[in-house]
Scaffold this motif. Structure first.
Motif, short mmCIF file in Angstrom:
data_model
loop_
_atom_site.label_atom_id
_atom_site.label_comp_id
_atom_site.label_asym_id
_atom_site.label_seq_id
_atom_site.Cartn_x
_atom_site.Cartn_y
_atom_site.Cartn_z
N ALA A 105 -83.45 102.65 44.06
CA ALA A 105 -83.57 102.52 42.61
C ALA A 105 -83.55 101.06 42.17
O ALA A 105 -84.32 100.65 41.29
N LEU A 106 -82.69 100.27 42.80
CA LEU A 106 -82.63 98.84 42.45
C LEU A 106 -83.97 98.17 42.71
O LEU A 106 -84.47 97.39 41.90
N ASN A 107 -84.58 98.47 43.86
CA ASN A 107 -85.87 97.85 44.19
C ASN A 107 -86.98 98.33 43.26
O ASN A 107 -87.81 97.52 42.82
N ALA A 108 -86.95 99.62 42.94
CA ALA A 108 -87.97 100.14 42.02
C ALA A 108 -87.83 99.50 40.64
O ALA A 108 -88.82 99.14 39.99
N PHE A 109 -86.60 99.35 40.22
CA PHE A 109 -86.32 98.72 38.93
C PHE A 109 -86.82 97.27 38.91
O PHE A 109 -87.51 96.85 37.97
N LEU A 110 -86.52 96.53 39.96
CA LEU A 110 -86.94 95.13 40.01
C LEU A 110 -88.46 95.01 40.03
O LEU A 110 -89.05 94.17 39.34
N THR A 120 -88.57 99.56 30.19
CA THR A 120 -88.18 99.05 28.87
C THR A 120 -89.11 99.59 27.79
O THR A 120 -88.69 99.85 26.67
N LYS A 121 -90.37 99.76 28.16
CA LYS A 121 -91.31 100.34 27.19
C LYS A 121 -90.89 101.76 26.83
O LYS A 121 -91.04 102.20 25.69
N ASP A 122 -90.36 102.47 27.82
CA ASP A 122 -89.89 103.84 27.57
C ASP A 122 -88.48 103.87 26.99
O ASP A 122 -87.89 104.95 26.86
N ASN A 123 -87.94 102.68 26.70
CA ASN A 123 -86.61 102.57 26.09
C ASN A 123 -85.49 103.22 26.88
O ASN A 123 -84.51 103.70 26.32
N VAL A 124 -85.61 103.22 28.20
CA VAL A 124 -84.53 103.73 29.03
C VAL A 124 -83.46 102.64 29.19
O VAL A 124 -82.27 102.90 29.19
N VAL A 125 -83.95 101.42 29.30
CA VAL A 125 -83.06 100.25 29.36
C VAL A 125 -83.52 99.31 28.25
O VAL A 125 -84.72 99.08 28.11
N PRO A 126 -82.59 98.79 27.44
CA PRO A 126 -83.01 97.89 26.36
C PRO A 126 -83.71 96.64 26.90
O PRO A 126 -83.22 96.01 27.84
N ALA A 127 -84.85 96.31 26.31
CA ALA A 127 -85.67 95.21 26.82
C ALA A 127 -84.91 93.88 26.82
O ALA A 127 -84.98 93.11 27.77
N TYR A 335 -76.42 101.37 33.09
CA TYR A 335 -77.66 102.16 32.98
C TYR A 335 -78.14 102.71 34.32
O TYR A 335 -79.17 103.37 34.39
N MET A 336 -77.42 102.41 35.39
CA MET A 336 -77.91 102.78 36.72
C MET A 336 -78.16 104.28 36.90
O MET A 336 -79.16 104.66 37.51
N PRO A 337 -77.29 105.14 36.39
CA PRO A 337 -77.61 106.57 36.55
C PRO A 337 -78.96 106.91 35.93
O PRO A 337 -79.75 107.65 36.52
N ARG A 338 -79.22 106.33 34.76
CA ARG A 338 -80.52 106.59 34.11
C ARG A 338 -81.66 105.96 34.91
O ARG A 338 -82.75 106.51 35.00
N ILE A 339 -81.40 104.79 35.48
CA ILE A 339 -82.43 104.10 36.27
C ILE A 339 -82.78 104.94 37.51
O ILE A 339 -83.95 105.10 37.87
N ILE A 340 -81.75 105.50 38.14
CA ILE A 340 -81.99 106.34 39.32
C ILE A 340 -82.85 107.56 38.94
O ILE A 340 -83.85 107.86 39.60
N TYR A 342 -84.83 107.85 36.40
CA TYR A 342 -86.14 107.43 35.91
C TYR A 342 -87.13 107.19 37.04
O TYR A 342 -88.26 107.66 37.01
N TYR A 343 -86.70 106.49 38.09
CA TYR A 343 -87.63 106.15 39.16
C TYR A 343 -87.70 107.18 40.26
O TYR A 343 -88.75 107.38 40.87
N LEU A 344 -86.57 107.81 40.56
CA LEU A 344 -86.54 108.68 41.73
C LEU A 344 -86.57 110.16 41.37
O LEU A 344 -86.73 111.00 42.24
N ASP A 345 -86.37 110.43 40.10
CA ASP A 345 -86.33 111.82 39.65
C ASP A 345 -85.27 112.61 40.41
O ASP A 345 -85.49 113.74 40.84
N GLN A 346 -84.14 111.96 40.63
CA GLN A 346 -83.03 112.60 41.34
C GLN A 346 -81.75 112.35 40.54
O GLN A 346 -81.66 111.37 39.81
N ASP A 347 -80.77 113.23 40.73
CA ASP A 347 -79.45 112.93 40.17
C ASP A 347 -78.78 111.90 41.06
O ASP A 347 -78.97 111.91 42.28
N PRO A 348 -77.98 111.03 40.47
CA PRO A 348 -77.28 110.05 41.29
C PRO A 348 -76.34 110.76 42.27
O PRO A 348 -75.60 111.66 41.87
N ILE A 349 -76.40 110.36 43.52
CA ILE A 349 -75.50 110.94 44.53
C ILE A 349 -74.09 110.39 44.33
O ILE A 349 -73.11 111.11 44.42
#
Lengths: 484, 367
Positions: A105-110, A120-127, A335-340, A342-349
């Motif tokens: 998730a960190l790599n996908a986010f970066l 940020t466009k999808d407003n999941v994390v404030p720009a 925001y990491m649970p939401r980031i996970i 958003y990119y992986l379509d998985q619940d945080p383990i």
């Protein structure tokens, strides 16, 4: 006449906290009970004598970090506690999966924030949280890194609450340190406590250097057959210098300082006794700011002028990539649970600790209303500095924290106090419960590998929750029981 | 395989200096030990001040307002860490170099040096007194010999080893000339038979300090003269501390760097070794002594400094390309905090960027 030997566990009571060496975990195949019995058999006096020998060993070997005060530099060992911390195979499977998920998730986010900026466009994390972050590096925009890996070496700080549930406290995606102690602690244990390890089936920790070297080779610029990897260190005055030495040796690559390297025609070279040799991958243990005085801090003497240019030309790989600090920021952490998802379509383990973001009005209000119950942390700091632990702070300290919060709310987050798990730790009184955390290390090139276990840091002071080495923390050997 | 391993220029220089400092420590202990045996009643101060002179420390000593009594000189070399030619200072420098070299040297080398450093740092004034001094010197000698033995048995023999050996040998050659010089400085007037015997006893002391007494006995004529001792320490081809033997080994090492490791730049250094050899062999020892042994030894020391310079120019000096005036004015160093970047401050509080620990100026004599 022989006196009965004193059982080191006499008087041990973990109270309300989860004990890492409680013998009733059920999934350890009896290993923990055997370990406890073996410790009891050694007896308190012999345990003390051997623990002293182990620490002496570390001093003689110079396995130290350096503490700087205003006038002096003192080499200290990371205090070593000889009672190991045990993770069962089931626990480790869960942790390993959680760490891998988080790194992905960190790599996908970066990748996203330096390219399409969908999140940020999808407003999941404030720009503004991302793009005004001091660790956001515009130099990285639209710059491809191999395999989409930005965070090649990641250390994730994990704690265990009173129910024994693991949760993530912090991500370290810049230049996390501590892995050398994981390996050295195991060596010390094998030398000083062979009788505790005998008969245990443990996951080995020895191949970290080899794995790291493989990842560094994988990320080298395409088309280089036998890439030259180097480790770039600020030098002997850095507090983590021992670790740099350790990793260079384990990887079998040169440990270089900035002045050992030169950039000519956008290629990186190292100065040898003979001709200049090309360099293809740099595992750097220098912060972004100091990497290249022509791009970042002009007054840096630790870096290499022209390095970023060579990197942007694709002639050299850097690990970790520049600009990863935006992802491990404490503000982003919330925001990491939401980031996970958003990119992986998985619940945080692995869940995070409930976090209140003071830049948001509701978070600030919540925090101010319960200042005496919460842990208040500055974003963008590390090493346990600037933290106020509400229930333990004096009235005056709380007022200082309140003023700081009101002055710059966006600089702070708050979390409930976690009743960190404890483990038996050798003290003046015998074995006593001390709080600890866990920092597993993940290495990512083409794919992610997690070193079994990680660094268990223990707060040696009674009741203390601060495990950082700079503030009186120690460490333990971390055992991961092998799968049946 | 190992022929192709590149060696960072900084490592080469660090190895060279680590070895030099340790060799210096051993020889300093030898010098102190022999000086003690030269103490004759009523002339103690003279004997100890000779140590100051042969190390060219007159000025540094005077600057501190020190007087040349035996205790002060002993402290100057055995206790004063901030005296650049003291044993604790040299051990500090050797250990700091070893620290930069930890990726390269064996764990056993590092561990021994680390422990030896701790023992030397713990020397107390009490250990400088009476018969304890000789024991202390013995401990120091043994510490370096332990290092040498561990290095012989564990250090990887690639080009780095050549630079290590070059540093050791150049220092050893230099120290042998200083050991010889100590006799010049405490020379007793010749003449009577009694003086001749006293003189011979003192020369035997020099030989013992160099661990060469028995070897000398085997090769020297029965009624030996000072010339025989000087010849032995300068020119013997089998004695490990003779200047010519050291020079010959350095020539071999320089040849290895060229032929085995393909390094260019050895020519100038080899010319210097040739000059040292020529200077030592050009005149009979009788003439050297008659014309002034001290001046002669000074000349050899200067040649060795030039030799070190040639090695440095060829292999070390180009590692930092910026000229001094091109260095950024204020050095930025990270401080403890964000991203675990620790301070790069030395104990002095000064920004540290120098990675190889070496003397700021070459030690030399102004004749």
């Amino acid at each position: 006449m022989t006196l009965p030997i004193a059982d080191p566990f006499d008087g041990y009571d973990s109270g309300q906290y989860f004990c890492e060496l409680a013998a009733d975990r059920g999934d350890d195949g009896g290993a923990i009970a055997r370990l406890r019995a073996a410790i009891s058999a050694i007896g308190l006096d012999a345990l003390r004598a051997r623990a002293a020998a182990a620490e002496n060993d570390l001093i003689n070997l110079g396995i130290t970090f350096t503490v700087y005060s205003e006038a002096s530099a003192i080499d200290r060992i990371l205090p070593f506690d000889c009672i190991p911390r045990v993770l069962t195979a089931t626990e480790w499977r869960h942790l390993e999966a959680g760490v891998k998920q988080r790194v992905a998730a960190l790599n996908a986010f970066l990748h996203d924030i330096y390219h399409e900026r969908k999140i940020t466009k999808d407003n999941v994390v404030p720009a503004d949280l991302v793009f005004t972050n001091p660790n956001y590096r515009p130099e990285m925009e639209n710059f491809p890194v191999r395999f989409g890996t930005y965070v090649h070496i990641c250390g994730i700080d994990i704690v265990r609450d009173q129910a024994g549930q693991f949760c993530v406290l912090e991500d370290n995606a810049r230049t996390p340190s501590g892995v050398s102690y994981v390996v050295e602690n195991r060596h010390v244990m094998l030398r000083t406590f062979p009788d505790l390890i005998a008969g245990m089936r443990l996951r080995p920790v020895d191949d970290y250097g080899q794995r790291l070297r493989e990842a560094m080779t994988e990320i080298a610029p395409e088309g280089v057959d036998d890439p030259q990897v180097v480790l770039l260190s600020p030098g002997i005055y850095n507090s983590a210098y021992f670790e740099h030495v350790f990793l260079a040796r384990e990887m079998g690559v040169p440990l270089v300082e900035g002045a050992d390297l030169a950039v000519v025609n956008d290629r990186v070279w190292m100065r040898t006794t003979g001709a200049m040799r090309p360099v293809h991958t740099i595992y750097r243990r220098i912060g972004d700011d100091f990497l290249d005085p022509t791009v970042f801090r002009a007054d840096s003497m630790l870096g290499v002028p022209g390095l970023i240019g060579a990197w942007r030309k694709g002639n050299v790989a850097l690990a970790n990539a520049v600009g990863t600090g935006v992802a491990d920021d404490k503000a982003i952490y919330a925001y990491m649970p939401r980031i996970i998802r958003y990119y992986l379509d998985q619940d945080p383990i692995l869940p995070i600790v409930e976090t209140h973001i003071c830049r948001e009005h509701s978070g600030l209000q919540y925090t101010l209303d319960r200042l005496d119950q919460l842990v208040v942390k500055p974003v963008g700091e590390s090493g346990g500095y600037g933290i106020t632990i509400g229930p333990r702070a004096s009235k005056a300290e709380l007022e200082v924290a309140r003023a700081a919060l009101l002055k710059e709310p966006s600089n702070w987050i708050s979390q409930p106090v976690i009743g960190l798990s404890v483990a038996p730790t050798l003290t003046e009184q015998g074995l006593r419960p001390r709080h600890l955390d866990l920092r597993p290390f993940a290495v990512t090139g083409r794919s992610t590998w997690v070193l079994p276990g990680g660094l268990s840091r223990v707060a040696l002071k009674e009741g203390s929750l601060v495990v950082n080495s700079s503030q009186g923390g120690g460490s333990k050997d971390t055992w991961v029981l092998a799968e049946d | 395989m190992s022929q192709n391993l590149p060696l960072l220029a900084r490592y080469a220089e660090g190895l060279f200096w680590m070895a030099r400092y340790l060799e210096r420590v051993e020889n300093m202990a030898r010098l102190i030990d022999v000086t003690q045996s030269f103490e004759s009643p009523g002339r103690e101060a003279e004997a100890w001040y000779a140590l100051i002179r042969i190390n060219a420390d007159e000025e540094a000593f005077a600057k501190r307002g020190l007087t040349a009594d035996p205790d002060t000189v002993k402290r100057f070399y055995l206790l004063e860490r901030d005296n650049p030619s003291s044993i604790p200072n040299s051990i500090d420098a050797a250990r700091l170099n070893a620290r930069t070299l930890r990726p390269l040297i064996s764990t056993e080398m590092w561990m021994q040096l680390n422990m030896f450093h701790r023992d030397v740092a713990a020397i107390t004034a009490d250990q400088l007194e009476g018969d304890k001094l000789s024991r202390l010197c013995g401990m120091i000698k043994l510490g370096v010999q332990e290092h040498t033995g561990i290095t012989e048995g564990t250090f990887f023999r690639d080009q780095g080893w050549c630079f290590y050996e070059l540093g050791r040998l150049i220092e050893r050659a230099d120290q042998t000339t200083r050991l010889l010089d100590i006799r010049f400085h405490s020379l007793v007037p010749l003449g009577t038979e009694e003086h001749r015997v006293e003189e011979m006893t003192l020369w035997a002391g020099v030989l013992r300090a160099a661990a060469g007494y028995h070897a000398f006995r085997r090769v020297a004529p029965p009624g030996f003269t000072p010339q025989d001792v000087v010849r032995f320490l300068l020119t013997d081809t089998s004695f490990p501390r003779s200047v010519l033997l050291c020079v010959g080994q350095m020539e071999w090492l320089l040849g290895q760097l060229r032929s085995r490791y393909g390094l260019r730049g050895t020519v100038a250094a080899l010319e210097r070794t040739e000059e040292v050899r020529a200077a030592i062999l050009s005149r009979p020892m009788e003439r050297v002594i008659a014309e002034g042994l001290h001046e002669f030894l000074d000349g050899v020391q200067r040649d060795l400094i030039l030799l070190a310079g040639e090695i440095g120019t060829a292999f070390f000096r180009d590692w930092r390309p910026l000229a001094d005036d091109q260095q950024p004015a204020a050095a930025a160093v990270p401080t403890e905090g964000a991203a675990s970047q620790a301070a790069v401050q030395g104990a002095s509080g000064q920004a540290q960027t120098q990675s190889v620990i070496k003397p700021s100026v070459a030690r030399r004599h102004e004749p």
